[in-house]
Scaffold this motif. Structure first.
Motif, PDB file in Angstrom:
ATOM      1  N   LEU A 130      11.046  -9.357   0.896  1.00  0.00           N
ATOM      2  CA  LEU A 130      11.290  -8.271  -0.050  1.00  0.00           C
ATOM      3  C   LEU A 130      11.740  -8.777  -1.419  1.00  0.00           C
ATOM      4  O   LEU A 130      12.096  -7.977  -2.285  1.00  0.00           O
ATOM      5  CB  LEU A 130      12.360  -7.321   0.509  1.00  0.00           C
ATOM      6  CG  LEU A 130      12.004  -6.600   1.814  1.00  0.00           C
ATOM      7  CD1 LEU A 130      13.177  -5.768   2.299  1.00  0.00           C
ATOM      8  CD2 LEU A 130      10.776  -5.721   1.634  1.00  0.00           C
ATOM      9  N   ARG A 265       4.373  -2.998  -2.742  1.00  0.00           N
ATOM     10  CA  ARG A 265       5.001  -3.864  -1.745  1.00  0.00           C
ATOM     11  C   ARG A 265       5.886  -3.048  -0.801  1.00  0.00           C
ATOM     12  O   ARG A 265       5.906  -3.285   0.406  1.00  0.00           O
ATOM     13  CB  ARG A 265       5.832  -4.934  -2.460  1.00  0.00           C
ATOM     14  CG  ARG A 265       5.020  -5.935  -3.286  1.00  0.00           C
ATOM     15  CD  ARG A 265       4.385  -7.004  -2.407  1.00  0.00           C
ATOM     16  NE  ARG A 265       5.385  -7.669  -1.590  1.00  0.00           N
ATOM     17  CZ  ARG A 265       6.161  -8.687  -2.005  1.00  0.00           C
ATOM     18  NH1 ARG A 265       6.038  -9.142  -3.251  1.00  0.00           N
ATOM     19  NH2 ARG A 265       7.034  -9.248  -1.203  1.00  0.00           N
ATOM     20  N   ALA A 269       5.622  -2.518   3.208  1.00  0.00           N
ATOM     21  CA  ALA A 269       6.751  -2.947   4.026  1.00  0.00           C
ATOM     22  C   ALA A 269       7.217  -1.855   4.977  1.00  0.00           C
ATOM     23  O   ALA A 269       7.596  -2.136   6.116  1.00  0.00           O
ATOM     24  CB  ALA A 269       7.901  -3.404   3.130  1.00  0.00           C
ATOM     25  N   ASP A 274       1.675  -6.872   6.502  1.00  0.00           N
ATOM     26  CA  ASP A 274       1.729  -8.083   5.698  1.00  0.00           C
ATOM     27  C   ASP A 274       0.560  -8.099   4.728  1.00  0.00           C
ATOM     28  O   ASP A 274      -0.545  -7.693   5.069  1.00  0.00           O
ATOM     29  CB  ASP A 274       1.647  -9.329   6.591  1.00  0.00           C
ATOM     30  CG  ASP A 274       2.887  -9.501   7.451  1.00  0.00           C
ATOM     31  OD1 ASP A 274       3.984  -9.195   6.954  1.00  0.00           O
ATOM     32  OD2 ASP A 274       2.753  -9.932   8.611  1.00  0.00           O
TER      33      ASP A 274
END
Length: 533
Positions: A130, A265, A269, A274
């Motif tokens: 992250l 992202r 997540a 991925d």
């Protein structure tokens, strides 16, 4: 090859379905409450405030559930403060200062913004996946601490990350709903990072990215990747193997807007996906220069003029002609072609003008693409699907190997689909493609390219037509489906012409007589009021 993974427990892989009414009500209520707290803050800024907090609540819910289980297992040697106990279950480790219980307890303090920023920093510090993703702008003066506390209290009341919520993808649905609502609130600006779910689903269902490398050069909030993984899980569910995915996909993306890149992202997540998502301009700083993708899905920004084309006149990607410096449409097309593997397939959105424009050499580039055998299918979409524009757009489907491979040889053909009449209005200004619409378009393409169990292709007047390359040449390589599919067949009228005319004439006389009665009544009323002639 990196695999997509599931944050939920290994046996929870059911395909996401459309929200039930109760869940839709939760989404609407949550949005209405959150939006009411926005005040004068711009929707584009507020988006990251709210979605960042929802993400933190998600990982805290999952952590706290696991933490409670480990406390119960302490007599057996479990350690509730061992990060590996969480990572082994694909759960993010949440350090003490970032736990939601602490943030909730401090929600009404004037320094709550600094506490949230510190929490985000701590989560990034202890979870390398992250790093650089979470927003840390909660202490800024423009964000009122009282409103921030209210938002924290609001989010506290919903469970999004415990096992039951993960199994129903509650957070995924809330995120999707909020992204759509923010796109609507931001208008054209917001639409740049969000592709409507029904359009993404149509692209994914059509090109079927079961396995291999999936690429999006302008990935926005990562909707293409999320839908690709959902597609695989849904079809695995239907195969009777308990919902386990049968194939691996590797995800590659790029996004030029930094805050949108972070949103992308986070969006991956929360679903445990991925992916190699890079930040940067795909034209001037291609972060995946050697990638040859098996599937490419994209919704490039329409008709952008400031893409830096004057600096890239000799770029190796322009094999089919240098794109005009004032419009990036054909730069995107050739960038996509450049990154296709020898058997790769691409599906992407472009403005309608790309199908017919002859300005600045675009017609010549389109001709070269057609003659190179790359154009597989063109789909005209209805208007009002997008938040960024009310104009209708089109879908391009390209394929590197149309000779045989998995499907039939279709080198001298192009499939045209006119879907402009499909879809249903969801509100006064927005349209959505239904599942039946998506199945109709994708099914026509699958049958045409000769997929097993897809049935035989048949041209349907007004909807789809398999046109020969010679026919496309006669139209000057213009790829507008309406030129090829013809008019929709009309039902035969069994009523004889003479009888129809007598019936219509009689109806007209009745309507004229009724009109005369109304005129007389109105005149009488006017006379009673003293206005008669």
């Amino acid at each position: 090859m990196p695999r997509f993974r599931t944050i939920a427990s290994p046996d929870v892989t059911a395909a996401p379905t459309r929200s039930a009414p109760a869940e839709e009500n939760l989404e609407r209520k949550l949005w209405a409450a959150a939006d009411a707290l926005r005040g004068n803050m711009d929707a584009g800024e507020y988006k990251h405030v709210v979605l960042g907090l929802i993400f933190l609540k998600y990982i805290s819910d999952a952590f706290e559930e696991r933490h409670a289980a480990l406390i119960a297992e302490q007599s057996e040697g479990a350690d509730p403060e061992d990060p590996d106990e969480y990572r082994a279950q694909s759960i993010f480790w949440v350090p003490t200062e970032a736990r939601w219980t602490r943030i909730k307890a401090q929600a009404r303090q004037p320094n709550v913004g600094r506490l949230v920023d510190d929490a985000m920093a701590a989560v990034e510090r202890d979870n390398p996946a992250l790093k650089g993703v979470l927003p840390r702008e909660y202490a800024r003066p423009a964000l009122d601490a009282h409103r921030l506390g209210q938002i924290i209290d609001l989010i506290t009341n919903i469970k999004v990350g415990d096992e039951a919520s993960r199994s129903k993808d509650v957070l995924g649905r809330v995120y999707e709903y909020f992204l759509a609502q923010f796109a609507s609130a931001e208008g054209k600006k917001g639409g740049e990072f969000y592709t409507p779910r029904s359009v993404v689903k149509l692209l994914v269902e059509t090109i079927e990215p079961y396995r291999g490398r999936v690429y999006d050069p302008c990935c926005g909030s990562s909707g293409m990747f999320v839908q690709s993984v959902e597609f695989i899980r849904a079809h695995a569910q239907g195969s009777g193997n308990g919902g386990k995915a049968q194939a691996d996909i590797s995800i590659f993306g790029q996004e030029s807007n930094y805050t949108t890149w972070r949103l992308a992202r986070m969006n991956l997540a929360i679903r445990g996906i991925d992916g190699q998502i890079a930040h940067g301009d795909s034209f001037r700083n291609d972060r995946h220069p050697d990638l040859k993708a098996d599937f490419i899905l994209a919704n490039p920004p329409f008709n952008i003029s400031d893409w830096g084309g004057e600096l890239l006149r000799e770029d190796r990607r322009w094999r089919y002609g240098a794109p005009p410096t004032g419009n990036a449409n054909y730069a995107w097309v050739q960038h996509i072609v450049h990154h296709l593997s020898p058997t790769g397939v691409a599906g992407f959105v472009l403005a309608n003008g790309s199908m017919s424009s002859n300005q600045s050499g675009e017609g010549e580039i389109r001709k070269n693409l057609v003659e190179a055998g790359l154009v597989d299918c063109m789909v005209a979409l209805p208007g009002q699907l997008f938040y960024s524009t009310q104009i209708p757009v089109c879908l391009w489907f390209l394929a590197r190997d149309r000779r045989n491979g998995k499907f039939r040889d279709r080198r001298d053909e192009v499939l045209f689909i006119d879907a402009r009449k499909l879809g249903m209005m969801t509100d006064r200004t927005h349209r959505e493609l239904t599942d039946a619409d998506i199945a109709r378009v994708a099914g026509a393409y699958h049958a045409w390219r000769g997929e097993k169990d897809a049935g035989e292709h048949a041209d349907v007047a007004g909807f789809c037509k398999s046109a020969s390359l010679d026919e496309v040449r006669k139209h000057g390589h213009v790829l507008t489906p309406g030129r090829y599919v013809g008019a929709e067949a009309q039902e035969a009228d069994a009523e004889p012409f003479d009888e129809k005319m007598r019936r219509l004439a009689a109806t007209l006389r009745e309507q004229q007589a009724e009109g005369a009665k109304l005129d007389a009544a109105i005149a009488a009323n006017l006379r009673e009021l003293g206005y008669g002639g």
